[in-house]
Design a protein around this motif. Sequence first.
Motif, PDB file in Angstrom:
ATOM      1  N   THR A 602       0.856  -1.173  -0.252  1.00  0.00           N
ATOM      2  CA  THR A 602       0.141  -0.078  -0.052  1.00  0.00           C
ATOM      3  C   THR A 602       0.840   1.260   0.039  1.00  0.00           C
ATOM      4  N   CYS A 605       2.083   8.398   2.460  1.00  0.00           N
ATOM      5  CA  CYS A 605       2.912  10.036   2.543  1.00  0.00           C
ATOM      6  C   CYS A 605       4.135  10.028   3.691  1.00  0.00           C
ATOM      7  N   VAL A 636      -2.562   9.068   6.226  1.00  0.00           N
ATOM      8  CA  VAL A 636      -2.721   9.811   5.234  1.00  0.00           C
ATOM      9  C   VAL A 636      -2.399   9.202   3.806  1.00  0.00           C
ATOM     10  N   ARG A 637      -2.993   9.110   2.824  1.00  0.00           N
ATOM     11  CA  ARG A 637      -2.653   8.140   1.609  1.00  0.00           C
ATOM     12  C   ARG A 637      -2.971   8.976  -0.023  1.00  0.00           C
ATOM     13  N   PRO A 638      -2.139   8.918  -0.822  1.00  0.00           N
ATOM     14  CA  PRO A 638      -2.492   9.401  -2.344  1.00  0.00           C
ATOM     15  C   PRO A 638      -3.991   8.918  -2.538  1.00  0.00           C
ATOM     16  N   GLU A 639      -4.831   9.674  -3.067  1.00  0.00           N
ATOM     17  CA  GLU A 639      -6.146   9.428  -3.681  1.00  0.00           C
ATOM     18  C   GLU A 639      -6.025   8.215  -4.689  1.00  0.00           C
ATOM     19  N   LYS A 640      -4.806   8.399  -5.364  1.00  0.00           N
ATOM     20  CA  LYS A 640      -4.839   7.396  -6.644  1.00  0.00           C
ATOM     21  C   LYS A 640      -3.402   6.854  -6.539  1.00  0.00           C
ATOM     22  N   ARG A 642       0.389   6.379  -6.826  1.00  0.00           N
ATOM     23  CA  ARG A 642       1.452   7.299  -7.792  1.00  0.00           C
ATOM     24  C   ARG A 642       2.761   6.742  -7.611  1.00  0.00           C
TER      25      ARG A 642
END
Length: 649
Positions: A602, A605, A636-640, A642
């Motif tokens: 997964t 950030c 907190v994670r990227p929406e899509k 990357r």
Amino acid sequence: MSNYYTTPIYYVNGEAHIGHAYTTFITDMLARYSRLKGEETYFLTGTDEHGQKIEESALKAGKPTQQFADEISALFKNLWDEFEISYDQFIRTTDEAHKKGVQYAFKKMFDKGDIYKGEYEGNYCVSCETFFPESQLIDGEFCPDCGRTTTTVKEESYFFKLSAYEQKLLDFYEATPDFILPKSRRNEVINFVKGGLHDLSVTRTSFSWGVPMPKELNDDKHVMYVWLDALLNYVTALGYGQDEAKMHLWPAQMHVVGKDILRFHAIYWPAFLMSLDLPLPRHIAAHGWWTRDGEKMSKSKGNVVFPKEVSDAYGAENLRYFMMREVPFGQDGDFSQRAFIDRINSDLSNDLGNLLNRIIGMSGKYSDFLVDSVDVEKYHAAELEEMYEILDNVEKFLDEVQTHRFLEELWKVFTIGNRAIEAHAPWTKVKEGKTDEALATVALVANVLAKASVLLHPFMPKTTNTIADTLGFTIDTESYNSLLKEKKLLATFTIKPVGPLFPRVDEPLIPEAPKAMMEAEKPKESKKESKKAEAPKEEAAGLITFDEFFNTTLKVGTIVEAEEVPKSKKLLKLQVDLGEGELRQIVAGIKDYYSAEELLNTQVCVVANLKPAKLMGILSAGMLLAAKDDEGLCLVRPEKPRKAGASIG
């Protein structure tokens, strides 16, 4: 039993850095220790000189490929010679004997049916010299190991039937739990194999710089793929397939490698050996990576640590000691000049060097430099017992290459010597007319130094030879047996005065390149401009400037390994891919909210320029961003998805 130790063969696309030196120091130490015990020992190192990357590097340098390989290989060999590395053989994959041995092995595996001809279409990373299935790519394009763009390749290839050895490998790991060191890395190898092994492409047609195919196969357009060629060096060096006079040294006692090439050594190599009906090595020992002051080393940052530069400034043996003492084997380490200087001044100068100087001074005053062990057991039986308790148990740490624990325990012996001088105060005993007691303390410390120096010898051979010469003996198998195994004391000798072994260091001796470069790159401000830029005196509390915000480096990272920290209720240890081959170890207190298994693969950030810290003795080089309220904590994670290493901000 013979002990055969190897480093990896180093890739000749650049000069040696501190990581190469670390691998070589460890292997040299193991070989010296084996010889000290009187065991038959063979130590191999060398250079890996084939492949597309070498061909391209030579082209960029404007040199013929062989000349380019010759020059870089010589840099490695000359550096190891300067460091007095005790290798028995320096192999090059461009050696004719090596090429013939590889061709012999290829033909044998082909005749057995383990190599077959087919066609490959896949994504190839030139930097890693590895094919990856599309399912493993990042964003369908980028290499999962180094983050660079892969190339789609379709070509005819010979394949090794790696898939046929999947169960045999798992059975072997089960039967030999100490095959992979440290043992904490064993599960990642087992899980990779359990995930399914694909047959391995072992030839290429798109470049020519490699080992030619066996003549019997009449297929000149192929050259052998780099990992088959490179790994076989460990047996071709012993004459495999030709003059096999040294093959009695096989199997290797230990291959010492970096963790980035553990998969090749713990999966591909054993499978090749099984195909060739050769015994498997006894141990694969994989160490971690080195950073500098918490930052990944790179040429662009100007912060690469070159071992010769450090050696010239601080001394090669001081460097050997620091690297093998500072970091638990298998974990990542940080090269900091301040930490290095602390080790020199504290461990080496104060604990060891000063101890020798003290007994030289006292023996000169009290006995005209004559040292006699006759009364040591009479007055210092307790100290001897304490010392032997340590010495009898310390060598076990080298069986698992735990160099830091070995040195940590060994230093307790020097502490016994320093403590004995303070407790028994020979200067006071002389004033009281108890000269025999005073001289017994001096002799005790001489024996402490002698016995500990024998075991320190593989780490610091020149230093310990100086100590031994001062104390009237020679470090060899005879003294190892006499002083350590038989617990004999030194015979009467005249001590030889010697200057300080480890002069104190007050300031860093190597310029801190990154800071210097950053200062040089700052634009010069006029006094007028500087005044304008000053913050208002009544600024709102808690607000920061844009410059302050951008001092924080935030990146997208992919979690590639996750495990619980033993004895901790909250901590997980994560290996986070930050792109461009950078794997960062981060310890996070999130076990109440996430399991190790659900975090694998997964994205998170990461605060990537946080000063490293130790949590429960484990180095953590970054921090995950998370939000927490009454309902708990979430990352907190990227929406899509990357690419690993993508900047945030």
